[in-house]
Design an enzyme around this catalytic site. Structure first.
Site, PDB file in Angstrom:
ATOM      1  N   HIS A  78      24.001  16.328  47.660  1.00  0.00           N
ATOM      2  CA  HIS A  78      22.722  15.890  48.224  1.00  0.00           C
ATOM      3  C   HIS A  78      22.788  14.432  48.653  1.00  0.00           C
ATOM      4  O   HIS A  78      21.974  13.988  49.464  1.00  0.00           O
ATOM      5  CB  HIS A  78      21.569  16.127  47.254  1.00  0.00           C
ATOM      6  CG  HIS A  78      21.770  15.522  45.898  1.00  0.00           C
ATOM      7  ND1 HIS A  78      22.697  16.005  44.997  1.00  0.00           N
ATOM      8  CD2 HIS A  78      21.170  14.480  45.277  1.00  0.00           C
ATOM      9  CE1 HIS A  78      22.647  15.279  43.885  1.00  0.00           C
ATOM     10  NE2 HIS A  78      21.741  14.351  44.040  1.00  0.00           N
ATOM     11  N   GLY A 125      26.706  20.898  47.233  1.00  0.00           N
ATOM     12  CA  GLY A 125      25.257  21.003  47.306  1.00  0.00           C
ATOM     13  C   GLY A 125      24.728  21.944  46.231  1.00  0.00           C
ATOM     14  O   GLY A 125      23.597  21.822  45.790  1.00  0.00           O
ATOM     15  N   ASP A 157      24.939  12.651  37.424  1.00  0.00           N
ATOM     16  CA  ASP A 157      24.816  12.865  35.986  1.00  0.00           C
ATOM     17  C   ASP A 157      24.122  14.185  35.662  1.00  0.00           C
ATOM     18  O   ASP A 157      24.480  14.862  34.696  1.00  0.00           O
ATOM     19  CB  ASP A 157      24.134  11.679  35.274  1.00  0.00           C
ATOM     20  CG  ASP A 157      22.865  11.178  35.961  1.00  0.00           C
ATOM     21  OD1 ASP A 157      22.531  11.679  37.064  1.00  0.00           O
ATOM     22  OD2 ASP A 157      22.208  10.285  35.403  1.00  0.00           O
ATOM     23  N   ASN A 187      22.627   7.712  37.129  1.00  0.00           N
ATOM     24  CA  ASN A 187      21.419   6.992  37.568  1.00  0.00           C
ATOM     25  C   ASN A 187      20.184   7.394  36.758  1.00  0.00           C
ATOM     26  O   ASN A 187      19.071   7.008  37.088  1.00  0.00           O
ATOM     27  CB  ASN A 187      21.203   7.142  39.078  1.00  0.00           C
ATOM     28  CG  ASN A 187      20.895   8.560  39.504  1.00  0.00           C
ATOM     29  OD1 ASN A 187      20.443   9.378  38.706  1.00  0.00           O
ATOM     30  ND2 ASN A 187      21.145   8.870  40.765  1.00  0.00           N
ATOM     31  N   SER A 347      45.842  43.134  32.090  1.00  0.00           N
ATOM     32  CA  SER A 347      44.987  44.263  32.478  1.00  0.00           C
ATOM     33  C   SER A 347      44.848  44.393  33.994  1.00  0.00           C
ATOM     34  O   SER A 347      44.849  45.498  34.527  1.00  0.00           O
ATOM     35  CB  SER A 347      43.589  44.115  31.873  1.00  0.00           C
ATOM     36  OG  SER A 347      43.607  44.431  30.496  1.00  0.00           O
ATOM     37  N   GLU A 368      35.795  31.971  34.654  1.00  0.00           N
ATOM     38  CA  GLU A 368      35.868  32.548  35.993  1.00  0.00           C
ATOM     39  C   GLU A 368      35.411  31.578  37.080  1.00  0.00           C
ATOM     40  O   GLU A 368      35.908  31.628  38.212  1.00  0.00           O
ATOM     41  CB  GLU A 368      35.046  33.839  36.064  1.00  0.00           C
ATOM     42  CG  GLU A 368      35.583  34.975  35.191  1.00  0.00           C
ATOM     43  CD  GLU A 368      35.201  34.870  33.721  1.00  0.00           C
ATOM     44  OE1 GLU A 368      34.407  33.973  33.364  1.00  0.00           O
ATOM     45  OE2 GLU A 368      35.702  35.676  32.925  1.00  0.00           O
TER      46      GLU A 368
END
Lengths: 624, 624
Positions: A78, A125, A157, A187, A347, A368
């Protein structure tokens, strides 16, 4: 755009502080021009970015593909105004693009960074993804490329709350990735309000150190301290470094600095904010270039003509086994293929690859998200990653798969133990929603083979398919139907039974294809002719063959080892969009909540076995 | 099943050791009878389970709903033989059921535990889920129930790699949940081979302590040490406790003990293993009962008749706002409603609930897996949880949602910021696959309102719908279409435009419903009559109304702000399964990769606005 401030020499601390102010001003301007964006989240990290750009990053903006370039991942996506302001300061974009393009239709300066920009490795994002992917990039340097580039990840953070970040700390710490540095911009303020730990830098430090990292706690607005921390991170050996920086959100503008309620919106009075920040500057930074570096050899392999495994018609082989054997050969054919495992390689049979190509096998343990992210990171460095686990557990990485598509990644994922046919282990281990998940990923390819030879061919074909590719495999053995040389184009299908008098079409894939064949034989015994289609390419789907079958028979029975929503039947119906007449269709899928039982009992209980298919076909034909 | 060993007094250490051997023997026998299962993973934890059962658990197996009962969650769900052996030792199940039922068709003793057993709170078997859910159960005790029950979670060491576990450690540590104890069975061996940390107990200890927990490292086969650690955990105040136990996988049977290659399969020679373990025993344990406890008051609320918010027709209100206002009133009406937030409550508007009902608002920060898990845990304690974040980020919790369905949880999830209509923020923030994900969850309900009054009604209705419920909300404002008193049954739809001469049906929901209405008006101007259906109930879907519309018009245009796969159009076509004739259908959905743009530009670029709907309808009608 030419600036008098162009320098050949390194900027002084005071000049870097000026550069940081420029980044703040440009973040404010870009967000103001767009009427939206996250300037305050950019302003907190401006000093961190300025020091990185001017002193530590090694990157040729004219040659983003240079093999020696550092990687800079803005995990707090962002804060895109900060990244774009940095690109402008580096001379990569101009002021006009920043001020007219940001967040506008058709612009590459999107609200959150994507690889539409040549300097952006991966889309960010969705928080908590940059560091996990950065681990993959750094691992490529350490284990495959043997190149001195560094990976820098700028995190917020708030995103430290995401478990995926701790999967990444664990992975990087245990691999001793000293070429990886993460900078945490503390921040103190998230979107809704204060973060859990506020400015308690040591709360982060204690946790990160416990995962085997070196940590440095600094004032994120102190140029000298930042510089020292980044230099130490470059010099530190044997462990990755986290620079934990105390900062102030909206730093430099009193109206927003360190105040709640200013997340994700332009600064109220941009003019006065710019003035408060010292006005518009036009500093151009000469970012250090990368060292000379030979591109790693990705073409060819030990034996480019190694034969894919082949299986005798009529023998019984699990498709997961064929995948494991085929991917191992593919690794011999191609130097660029890498495999990632979620600690179930025995597996999924991905573990067979480890025996032949241990250096290209990445054990990610039961994590994952980190497995998929590492794959995306290795893809950034030119590898063709196959990430595999039980298909049910790929749901754990759904957000990473979604974002990988936005990153334009060519990641391949392989999910084993599909459907109720796994038998006794019960619903927690059964993938019954994976086709819905993978089909809905933008630009994905979804393949679901029914036999071993088909699986081998599709495993290899997937390597050259762009975008997110998915291969669904089966736990139990299934009969080999096809010859070893047979071709299975992506987007194709196989018509296995066909007669001029076909009254109904039976469609299956994987285990249900075999049930459809058995149903066919029973129907013939009843005097009902049925076409049988193996719909191994679930996306893209073979529209032409399906339309021909609809025209010829008018009736479809689709059987799938999946919940009724989003799987095979929905894929079939895609072929009849845009006004094309649809066949009558009966869906056989798993409507019930399964428990434990044998594979045959499970198929029967779910109503997707030969009995159920034949019964549905009889009913549909009788309803003529 | 009556045993001479029934005791009123507490077992001695030696007797508990015998009990542990019995648990091992019974795990071996159950797995042998089934021909599959995880006995070795059970044997490592047998001493831990025996001490817990005999000394520390307080539980009335005859009254699993007793409000004072402790909660025991087997996070390592594959060790189900151990759990079932413990149930047998407690007298809850008999030997016959254990030896003939385990992993068999129709049995409640499934391969991994599910709530088909009355003593199992939640399904486990997807690793890394038990502890996150246990945090929710323990939080209920601390913040809502004010009862002295404890929550015990038995984890494996492999699952410590899952990020979700660290989200849980963080959440519990910061909430100071001293009523929560997790026991980590460090048997060193995962499925494929050794775990990352082997027997380095302090590797786990350091990490867990850094997250604010008390830790104890012990020999997990030392009865006295286990007892002391569990007693200390019960007495410890202010922080949760993790008992980190060094154990040996397959303990007690030389052929498998501490050896690789024996995960998930019966012990090779069961007879000799049983003999080596000292033979079959028939010890019955008298588990301590719970303390007297009044059930928390869940019926009613401060004002059971509080009116849902209402909105004036023609005004513009975001459905996310209506959700936030409605859930707040619902919290006043009902004492059992709780809300969970992923640190975006200001955007989802869930934060409005926090202002009125702070004690029932759970801030989970940016940790969507933990948010959903906490909701499931609160549901175990009788609450009706609404977990909300951006719909795109619900993908982060896909595996938890899938498992919540297997847990028979009545969790509600609310996803905001659906689709391209969010505008400038770009694809990372856009939910374009959430309908596919939520529809494919077993037994789910999926609602997608288009206006504020509808949203308020559906928010309240969802509380009484069993299973996983999903409400999809929109970021931008939309016109209020419906009156405040109007009823919106789950499974219904609204026919908003209808005429005897309708030639085509336009179907939308959420933002596209408004586009469909605009398209209708344009079509009327062209002389084309179009029916318009608001398909707010995406699952279950209103089959009758859709079939009537198909019969009347023969042509459907479905427009959805979602990828083409798994959303509205697929839901529509469900109504035409089982041989019912299908209408001609044109799908309008988001086929492109969006960037940044205004909401209107986004709808236009994706081809799901009124222009596109009208054009598709004209084409379909012309093709008659």
């Amino acid at each position: 755009m030419n600036s008098t401030a162009t320098r050949d020499q390194v900027l002084t601390d005071a000049e870097i502080a000026e550069l940081a102010q420029q980044l703040r001003v440009d973040a404010v301007r870009a967000s103001a021009s767009a009427g939206s964006g996250h300037p305050t989240s950019s302003m907190s990290a401006a000093d961190l970015m300025a020091v990185l750009l001017a002193r530590h990053l090694r990157y040729d903006f004219n040659d983003p593909g240079h093999p020696g370039n550092d990687h800079l991942i803005l995990s707090k996506g962002h804060a895109s105004p900060l990244l774009y302001a940095a690109y402008k300061a580096a001379g990569a974009i101009d002021e006009n693009e920043l001020l007219t393009g940001y967040r506008k239709l058709g612009s590459r300066l999107e609200g959150h960074p994507t690889p539409r920009l040549p300097w952006v490795d991966v889309a960010t994002g969705s928080l908590g993804q940059g560091l996990p992917i950065g681990v993959g990039v750094a691992l490529a340097a350490q284990r495959l490329d043997h190149l001195p580039y560094r990976t820098w990840v700028l995190c917020g953070d708030s995103e430290m709350a995401e478990g995926s970040v701790w999967e990444a700390f664990e992975h990087a710490g245990m691999e001793g990735l000293d070429n990886l540095t993460t900078i945490v911009d503390v921040n103190r303020l998230g979107q809704r309000g204060p973060t859990r730990h506020g400015w308690d830098l040591d709360a982060y430090g204690r946790r990160i150190r416990a995962f085997g990292w070196h940590t440095v706690e600094i004032d994120g607005h102190d140029i000298a301290a930042i510089d020292e921390a980044m230099a130490a991170a470059r010099d530190n050996r044997g462990a990755p470094t986290a620079i934990i920086a105390r900062t102030r959100k909206g730093k430099g503008v009193v109206a927003v600095e360190n105040l709640e309620g200013h997340h994700g919106k332009p600064v109220p009075d941009a003019e006065s904010a710019i003035s408060e920040l010292g006005g518009v500057r036009d500093i151009l930074v000469q970012v250090q270039g990368p060292p000379d570096a030979d591109p790693p050899r990705l073409e060819g392999g030990a034996d480019p003509h190694a034969a894919l495994p082949s299986y005798d018609r009529g023998s019984d082989v699990a498709t997961r086994t064929a995948f494991g054997e085929a991917i191992t050969v593919l690794g011999t054919r191609r130097a660029d293929v890498v495999v990632l495992d979620g600690e179930v390689g025995d597996s999924t049979k991905a573990g067979l690859f480890a025996d032949e190509h241990p250096e290209r096998y990445f054990e990610c343990y039961i994590a994952e998200q980190e497995m998929v992210a590492t794959g995306v990171g290795l893809g950034v460095r030119g590898r063709v990653p196959y990430a595999s686990t039980f298909a049910a557990f790929l749901t754990r990485a759904h957000d990473f798969l979604r974002m990988a598509a936005i990153s334009r990644s060519d990641l391949k994922v392989v999910g084993s133990h599909a459907g109720v046919s796994i038998g006794q282990d019960g619903p927690s281990q059964m993938a019954l929603e994976d086709l819905a998940m993978m089909r809905a990923i933008h630009g994905s390819t979804v393949l679901y083979p029914c036999d071993a030879n088909q699986t081998a061919q599709l495993t290899a074909a997937l390597a050259d398919v762009p975008g997110i590719g998915y291969l669904r495999t089966t736990r139990g053995e299934t009969p080999v139907l096809y010859g070893a040389g047979e071709d299975f184009p992506v987007g194709g299908s196989k018509v296995l039974r066909s007669h001029p008098d076909d009254q109904v079409t039976l469609i299956g894939a994987g285990v249900t294809l075999h049930q459809a064949l058995a149903a066919h034989d029973r129907l013939v015994a009843d005097g009902i002719r049925a076409r049988v289609i193996d719909l191994y390419s679930v996306k893209p789907v073979d529209t032409q063959t399906l339309r021909e079958a609809a025209a010829a028979t008018g009736r479809f029975v689709v059987a799938e080892d999946h919940h009724p929503e989003g799987g095979l039947a929905d894929a079939v119906l895609e072929s009849f969009g845009n006004g094309h007449p649809m066949p009558l269709l009966t869906r056989l899928a798993v409507h019930t909540m399964p428990g434990s039982a044998t594979p045959d009992e499970q198929l029967h209980a779910a109503g997707i076995d030969a009995d159920a298919i034949a019964a549905a076909a009889r009913k549909l034909v009788a309803a003529r």
